[in-house]
Design a protein around this motif. Structure first.
Motif, PDB file in Angstrom:
ATOM      1  N   ASP A 245     100.297 -18.989  52.739  1.00 29.79           N
ATOM      2  CA  ASP A 245     101.535 -18.750  51.972  1.00 29.79           C
ATOM      3  C   ASP A 245     102.757 -18.848  52.882  1.00 29.79           C
ATOM      4  O   ASP A 245     103.777 -19.435  52.508  1.00 29.79           O
ATOM      5  N   LYS A 246     102.632 -18.263  54.067  1.00 31.84           N
ATOM      6  CA  LYS A 246     103.740 -18.307  55.030  1.00 31.84           C
ATOM      7  C   LYS A 246     103.995 -19.744  55.480  1.00 31.84           C
ATOM      8  O   LYS A 246     105.145 -20.170  55.622  1.00 31.84           O
ATOM      9  N   ARG A 249     105.778 -21.600  52.689  1.00 34.19           N
ATOM     10  CA  ARG A 249     107.201 -21.218  52.609  1.00 34.19           C
ATOM     11  C   ARG A 249     108.011 -21.914  53.706  1.00 34.19           C
ATOM     12  O   ARG A 249     109.161 -22.313  53.491  1.00 34.19           O
ATOM     13  N   THR A 252     108.129 -25.937  52.780  1.00 31.68           N
ATOM     14  CA  THR A 252     108.770 -26.368  51.538  1.00 31.68           C
ATOM     15  C   THR A 252     110.188 -26.919  51.710  1.00 31.68           C
ATOM     16  O   THR A 252     110.505 -27.990  51.169  1.00 31.68           O
TER      17      THR A 252
END
Length: 367
Positions: A245-246, A249, A252
């Protein structure tokens, strides 16, 4: 029409790449005429016209007072040869894209046929029923006409139309971006690779490139939180776990910026979608194919989908990121051996699982 474009484009591409005709006795013995005499035929009557116009001017026998028509026609005839050469050069620079490795076969097959005629590809000769002709038009523009058995109707390109498109940054044949090259470059730019992973001069990843330590999952005491895998014979080993997830982020904004830049040429985005992104295949799957997987029924149409609506732009951005994460970044977050040498050793699987469970309980008690 889409299926016909794909079939004929692939046929021409495979014909050009094949050596089969070199082993065809009938073709080797045939007499092929590739002399379309494009310029000779276009200018065969211009000398006579030029003389008539000059005579009319000299004798003051113009169509109307002021001799504007005659003067304009003379100017056109004097400038026409250079314009013809530039026109033919521009056409060639556009049509040659059909030779590219990643050419999108969803495009109008007439481009590939015209390129085969213009460049003298086998079986596209004058003696095979093909023709290429240049016409000088009354309005000062010029027209190139391609004809032949594979074309349902003459394929026509006008010089003024082509000039206007090229000056505005639009091509008549879309170039497919080299997604592999672009994404390899992105790997070194998205800010998740460890220092020293990229060549400072070329930006290319170096052997031994890895994800930065800040994206590796750790326990509360700072030790690495490993995944234990069964390697058989009652043995196990540790693999690094990553904060996906990190990583996403972090990645992106860079992906969004990359796609925003690509959208400055929407026709290339359509090509990238049709050749790479839309089909949802992996790089390794494409490598095993003679031709990259086509987007098929989800392919975008140059005629119907341009300009791209916002929903397609957003879909492309989402799928582009998925393609990057699955095909390029995933290799650095999968099956990664611990960097701590002691933790990289093979161990008894049951003992390793018990030790991990005990540590988990201990950490939770402390917290």
């Amino acid at each position: 029409m889409e299926d016909k474009n794909i079939k004929i484009n692939l046929f021409i591409k495979q014909l050009n790449q094949s050596n089969a005709l070199g082993y065809n006795p009938a073709y080797i013995a045939s007499t092929a005429d590739y002399n379309f005499a494009i310029l000779d035929r276009a200018y065969e009557n211009t000398g006579k016209v030029y003389a008539e116009l000059k005579t009319a001017l000299n004798n003051n026998q113009c169509i109307e007072p002021g001799c504007k028509y005659e003067t304009d026609r003379l100017k056109f005839l004097m400038e026409a040869p250079n314009k013809s050469l530039e026109f033919l050069t521009n056409i060639g620079s556009q049509l040659i894209v059909t030779n590219d490795m990643y050419y999108d076969v969803n495009q109008n097959y007439a481009y590939a046929v015209a390129n085969a005629i213009l460049t003298g590809k086998p079986t596209f000769a004058k003696s095979d029923g093909y023709n290429a002709s240049l016409q000088l038009l009354e309005n000062g523009s010029q027209r190139m006409i391609f004809e032949g058995p594979m074309l349902d109707m003459p394929f026509v390109i006008n010089s003024d139309a082509l000039d206007a498109l090229m000056e505005s940054g639009t091509d008549i044949v879309a170039t497919t971006p080299d997604i592999n090259k672009d994404m390899l470059r992105l790997l070194g730019e998205v800010g998740v690779m460890a220092g020293g992973s990229s060549n400072p001069e070329t930006g290319e990843l170096m052997p031994g490139a890895k994800i930065a330590d800040e994206f590796v999952l750790k326990n509360s005491d700072g030790s690495y939180d490993y995944e234990i895998i069964d390697i058989g014979m009652g043995k196990g080993r540790n693999l690094l776990k990553f904060d996906l997830d990190k990583i996403e982020r972090k990645v992106t904004p860079f992906i969004n910026a990359e796609v925003a830049g690509m959208l400055s040429s929407e026709q290339s985005v359509v090509a990238a979608w049709n050749v790479f992104i839309g089909a949802g295949t992996s790089v390794s799957e494409d490598d095993q194919m003679a031709q990259n997987a086509n987007a098929g029924f989800v392919a975008w149409s140059y005629e119907e989908d341009l300009p791209l609506m916002q929903d397609k732009k957003e879909l492309f951005m989402v799928k582009y990121k998925e393609y990057f994460m699955n095909n390029y970044l995933k290799q650095f977050t999968t099956n990664q051996i611990p960097t701590v040498q002691a933790d990289a050793a093979v161990f008894d699987l049951e003992e390793g699982k018990k030790a991990k469970a005990d540590k988990f309980l201990q950490d939770n008690k402390l917290s």
